[in-house]
Design a protein around this motif. Structure first.
Motif, short mmCIF file in Angstrom:
data_model
loop_
_atom_site.label_atom_id
_atom_site.label_comp_id
_atom_site.label_asym_id
_atom_site.label_seq_id
_atom_site.Cartn_x
_atom_site.Cartn_y
_atom_site.Cartn_z
N SER A 2 0.88 -1.24 -0.02
CA SER A 2 -0.05 0.21 0.07
C SER A 2 0.94 1.16 0.13
O SER A 2 1.79 1.45 0.83
CB SER A 2 -0.90 0.02 1.34
N ILE A 3 0.75 2.04 -1.00
CA ILE A 3 1.32 3.33 -1.05
C ILE A 3 0.44 4.51 -0.62
O ILE A 3 -0.74 4.51 -1.25
CB ILE A 3 1.73 3.76 -2.43
N SER A 4 0.79 5.25 0.33
CA SER A 4 -0.13 6.28 0.83
C SER A 4 0.54 7.72 0.40
O SER A 4 1.80 7.78 0.84
CB SER A 4 -0.30 6.26 2.03
N LEU A 5 -0.04 8.50 -0.27
CA LEU A 5 0.63 9.57 -0.74
C LEU A 5 -0.08 11.17 -0.41
O LEU A 5 -1.25 11.01 -0.23
CB LEU A 5 0.71 9.63 -2.42
N PRO A 6 0.40 12.06 -0.33
CA PRO A 6 -0.04 13.29 -0.27
C PRO A 6 -0.62 14.11 -1.43
O PRO A 6 -0.33 13.29 -2.44
CB PRO A 6 0.98 14.21 0.36
N LEU A 7 -1.93 14.35 -1.19
CA LEU A 7 -2.44 14.96 -2.40
C LEU A 7 -1.71 16.02 -3.40
O LEU A 7 -1.84 16.20 -4.46
CB LEU A 7 -3.94 15.81 -1.99
N THR A 8 -0.97 16.74 -2.76
CA THR A 8 -0.23 17.64 -3.35
C THR A 8 1.25 17.67 -2.85
O THR A 8 1.55 17.52 -1.51
CB THR A 8 -0.79 19.17 -3.23
N LEU A 9 2.08 18.45 -3.56
CA LEU A 9 3.33 18.41 -3.08
C LEU A 9 3.54 20.12 -2.70
O LEU A 9 4.67 20.60 -2.31
CB LEU A 9 4.52 18.34 -4.10
N ALA A 10 2.29 20.87 -2.69
CA ALA A 10 2.45 22.22 -2.57
C ALA A 10 2.25 22.80 -1.03
O ALA A 10 2.86 23.77 -0.68
CB ALA A 10 1.42 23.14 -3.44
N VAL A 11 1.38 22.17 -0.30
CA VAL A 11 1.21 22.46 1.04
C VAL A 11 1.08 21.06 2.05
O VAL A 11 0.91 19.98 1.38
CB VAL A 11 -0.23 23.16 1.20
N LEU A 12 0.86 21.51 3.06
CA LEU A 12 1.16 20.41 4.12
C LEU A 12 0.55 20.69 5.34
O LEU A 12 0.79 21.84 5.81
CB LEU A 12 2.93 19.94 4.41
N GLU A 13 -0.24 19.88 5.79
CA GLU A 13 -0.69 20.05 7.34
C GLU A 13 0.34 19.89 8.30
O GLU A 13 1.06 18.66 8.34
CB GLU A 13 -1.81 19.34 7.48
N GLY A 14 0.90 20.95 8.97
CA GLY A 14 1.85 20.56 9.92
C GLY A 14 1.70 21.09 11.44
O GLY A 14 0.87 21.84 11.60
N MET A 15 2.54 20.61 12.21
CA MET A 15 2.53 20.96 13.73
C MET A 15 3.67 21.84 13.86
O MET A 15 4.90 21.46 13.52
CB MET A 15 2.64 19.51 14.65
N VAL A 16 3.35 23.16 14.41
CA VAL A 16 4.50 24.07 14.49
C VAL A 16 5.08 24.00 15.90
O VAL A 16 4.21 24.16 16.84
CB VAL A 16 3.95 25.51 14.20
N ILE A 17 6.26 23.72 15.88
CA ILE A 17 6.91 23.56 17.24
C ILE A 17 8.26 24.26 17.37
O ILE A 17 8.52 24.99 16.55
CB ILE A 17 7.45 22.01 17.26
N GLU A 18 8.74 24.15 18.55
CA GLU A 18 9.64 25.00 18.97
C GLU A 18 10.94 24.38 19.60
O GLU A 18 10.70 23.27 20.44
CB GLU A 18 9.22 26.15 20.11
N VAL A 19 11.99 24.54 19.12
CA VAL A 19 13.13 23.52 19.44
C VAL A 19 14.53 24.71 19.73
O VAL A 19 14.81 25.21 18.88
CB VAL A 19 13.47 22.58 18.80
#
Lengths: 128, 695
Positions: B538-555
């Motif tokens: 099974s290959i799971s792919l993002p719908l687009t390479l332009a945006v991404l749902e992300g968690m913004v973190i601090e390090v």
């Protein structure tokens, strides 16, 4: 006024490439009034309401092919006098014979040069 | 003077070829499934013929020659002179593949090996038999028929006339007969008549000497209005007569006059001329099989323009975020106009972004068609009988994703045929049909695209896989591996479970390469396998390479983004759950499992690993096939959609970093690549099962 300024031509071909090549050749000849259709049925509908002087049609098309279009044109009073040139890849004798029976004015075999098409058209309408 | 054939036409020809080859392959698939009609054969023939015609215009002689021969074979089938059995269909399919190759080599202007053309040529000859060459004498002696141009340019005489005829009493008295008049009128052309009886009074009031009838006539004729009027010469002044030319297309049409003959394609259900007789407009004739293609008006757009648009929309989204951030710093009353306006702006920007991205989306169908060729070739190479079934081929995927998926998918398909399916003898011994099945399916699922490659083979032989991995020193002999973990060994670099190198796998590419190609697209690959029943990748792919749902973190004071798809959960661990392991390794207990802890700050060299985790958060991330890892971060700021900006094209590749983005405050944040980080931190096999072994 020369013929090429007055002549209304409709190009019928389902393939954008060959349609483009025919139209380009017609423009090169200086023909101003060029319309096109992408299949026989659409061409027929349009020609029935707005006849042109000459139709340059491909033979090999889905739905109604070139000869079916010719038959339709000849059957209908308002379109029966339209000049008809068939563009064919194979120049199959059976096809040409049927075309002749239906009153095809001329045909041209693919591939053709713009000069070749010009000669072919001039045989039908006279010197452009 | 000659005419140059422009590159535009060349490009459009090759684009059209793609469509035609697709139509051809569709036809072959229907034939293979025995669901074809004669129109299917016509469509395939037309496709090959059109390719030949276009190729001729561009002087592509090799292509023309082969297409011509191929077409002759198809013509034989079309004429019913050839039975479509597996051999013939197989040959046609290979010819189709070869035609596609020829188109490709013509497009890329590379020479093709003529030997394969010659061989297929010979095979075609065998089924076609000797072709009767077109005898030039057989062609009709065609004389071009000139047009009478004077006639042509003269104002078109004739046409349709609408005539109203109402005889008065005098007409009858002078011995004239309306029926005769109408009959004479009918000789001028095609006449249709309608009797209007509206003025006929009730019988009690009827005066038998006064006529009440009125005819409404439509005449199609080449004659002029004067000639028509002449017909009524002798009744002039004895009737009401109105002749008007009627515009074409708005009259009632007499039967059969304005219709096209049936298309000669044998579509029995196409409406014939008879049905087109009445009504204001002529019905379109044959229901075309291409209705889908005809109705969907499309334009071809340069991909660069779309990409530029996508970039601009990305900038718009970023600017909008920056504006929101600066406005939030101003203490504005709630529900103020600025915020409301900004909200709708945000929504609009989002919708534009979605719309623009959809332009890049393309159905997977052409790629699936390419795979059916891969299956055929693999079947021939391995001597197995294989059927490919496709599902969800209208699922749309980003164009770039689609293009870059071809290689890994090709590999997995070959793998399924070569390693997944058993040979025919083994299959029959197991009570399965000799012909193996590979199912290729695509679907959208929760914001991602899932592509599954399943075979109905014997499933993964885990004992064998394990032994091979041990022999190759990939795992220690006493490692404690579960079934899923053994399956995942297939993805290890350098692993090949086939005892001998087969013709197919001799390409030096392993499943590990296929997987890293998918991962480079932000995708994941997983395996499920049931002994005796088959294996599914099974290959799971993002719908687009332009945006991404992300968690913004601090390090360590740096803002970074973790793809939300990788984040399983966030933990605030108690000290008791943290265990030291080895020199300076740490693991955390989570759901009865030990997960290695990796400090993002240390990985990127921001700071040394923190002594205690009291003021930190653990982000439990999962990559492919259950590889887990807990990332130490200092805090979580936000969860949002970020615009992906490639780091490679602007700077260079950095291990553990997938890309970058621009945040609302204008700062650049790195988007981390969890898989890269785990690989760097724990080695290629990953954490979990090594720890199982250590436990």
């Amino acid at each position: 006024m020369s013929i090429r300024n007055q002549l209304h031509v409709m190009v019928v071909d389902d393939m954008a490439t060959s349609r483009g090549l025919i139209i380009q050749a017609l423009e090169w000849m200086g023909i101003r009034n060029i319309d096109f259709a992408t299949d026989g049925n659409t061409a027929f509908q349009r020609l029935a309401s707005r006849p042109v002087h000459l139709v340059v049609s491909d033979f090999n098309m889905p739905g109604a092919d070139g000869l079916t279009l010719l038959e339709g044109l000849r059957r209908n009073r308002t379109t029966q006098r339209i000049g008809f040139i068939l563009v064919t890849g194979n120049a199959d004798p059976a096809v040409l014979r049927r075309g002749q029976e239906l009153g095809m004015n001329n045909y041209i075999k693919k591939p053709f040069s713009p000069e070749g098409l010009k000669t072919c058209i001039e045989r039908v309408v006279g010197k452009l | 003077m000659s005419l140059m054939i422009t590159d535009d036409f060349r490009d459009s020809f090759f684009q059209e070829c793609e469509d035609l080859l697709e139509a051809m392959n569709d036809g072959f698939r229907l034939m293979a499934e025995n669901q074809h009609e004669i129109e299917t054969v016509h469509a395939v023939f037309r496709a090959v013929h059109s390719i030949k015609g276009g190729a001729g215009a561009f002087g592509l002689d090799a292509l023309v020659a082969f297409a011509h021969h191929f077409e002759t074979g198809l013509d034989k089938l079309r004429a019913g002179k050839l039975d479509l059995d597996d051999t013939v269909l197989g040959l046609f399919q290979r010819c189709g593949d070869h035609l596609a190759d020829l188109v490709g080599s013509a497009r890329d202007e590379v020479d093709m090996d003529a030997a394969s053309s010659a061989q297929l040529h010979g095979e075609l000859d065998a089924i076609i038999g000797t072709v009767v060459q077109d005898d030039p004498d057989d062609a009709p002696d065609f004389q071009p028929a000139g047009l009478d141009l004077d006639l042509l340019f003269a104002p078109a005489p004739g046409g349709r006339y609408r005539i109203l005829f109402e005889p008065w009493a005098e007409l009858f008295r002078s011995g004239n007969d309306p029926a005769m008049l109408l009959r004479n009128l009918g000789r001028l052309g095609t006449l249709s008549a309608r009797l209007n009886t509206d003025h006929v009074p009730p019988l009690s009031e009827l005066e038998c000497t006064r006529p009440h009838l009125q005819w409404e006539l439509i005449l199609e004729t080449d004659e002029t209005a004067e000639t028509i009027a002449d017909t009524f010469e002798f009744v002039d002044g004895l009737c009401r007569l109105e002749i008007a030319e009627s515009a074409t297309g708005e009259t009632v049409r007499p039967g059969g006059c304005n219709s096209m003959p049936d298309a000669p394609t044998g579509e029995a259900d196409a409406t014939g001329p008879d049905t087109v007789t009445h009504g204001e407009q002529t019905q379109p004739i044959a229901r075309t099989n291409d209705s889908k293609r005809a109705s969907a008006a499309t334009i071809r757009v340069d991909l660069e323009r779309v990409d530029k648009l996508i970039n601009l929309v990305g900038e718009l989204v970023i600017k909008e975020a920056m504006l929101s951030q600066s406005i939030s710093k101003i203490a504005l009353p709630s529900e103020n106009e600025v915020s409301v306006g900004l909200d709708s702006l945000k929504q609009l920007a989002g919708e534009i972004q979605e719309g623009v991205m959809a332009i890049r989306a393309q159905p997977v169908k052409p790629m699936f068609q390419r795979m059916s060729r891969i299956v055929r070739e693999a079947a021939v190479a391995t001597g197995k009988r294989v059927r490919l079934m496709t599902q969800g081929e209208h699922t749309e995927v980003d164009k770039t994703v689609l293009e870059r998926l071809v290689d890994p998918l090709t590999h997995m398909i070959r793998n399924a045929v070569d390693h997944g399916l058993e040979d025919p003898q083994t299959r029959s011994a197991a009570g399965k049909p000799e012909e193996g099945t590979v199912i290729l399916s695509a679907a959208h699922r929760s914001g991602r695209v899932m592509i599954d490659i399943s075979d109905d083979g014997g499933g993964i032989n885990r004992a064998k896989v394990r032994k091979l991995a041990e022999d190759k020193g990939l795992i220690s002999p006493d490692a404690d591996l579960g079934p899923a973990e053994i399956d995942n060994l297939l993805f290890l670099p350098g692993f090949s479970s086939k005892d001998e190198v087969s013709a197919l796998s001799g390409r030096g590419v392993g499943l590990d390469v296929a997987r890293s190609e998918v991962q480079a697209l932000g995708g994941r690959v997983s395996i499920t396998s049931n002994p005796g029943e088959g294996t599914t990748f099974s290959i799971s792919l993002p719908l687009t390479l332009a945006v991404l749902e992300g968690m913004v973190i601090e390090v360590a004071g740096q803002t970074m983004v973790v793809p939300i798809t990788a984040v399983q959960e966030t933990l605030q661990p108690r000290t008791a759950e943290i265990h030291a392991i080895g020199q300076d390794g740490r693991v955390v207990t989570n759901r009865d499992r030990l997960v290695p802890i990796v400090d993002l700050g240390a990985i990127f060299g921001f700071r040394p690993p923190p002594e205690t985790l009291d003021n930190h958060v653990l982000l439990l991330v999962e990559t492919d096939n259950g590889r887990h890892c807990a990332l130490i971060v200092d805090g979580i700021q936000d969860q949002r959609q970020v615009v992906i900006k490639s780091l490679e094209s602007n700077y260079g590749h950095v291990n553990g970093v997938a890309a970058a983005t621009i945040l609302g405050d204008g700062r650049i944040a790195l988007i981390i690549d969890p898989d890269g980080i785990i690989r760097d931190a724990t080695g290629p096999i990953g954490g979990d099962f090594q720890l199982h072994a250590a436990r």
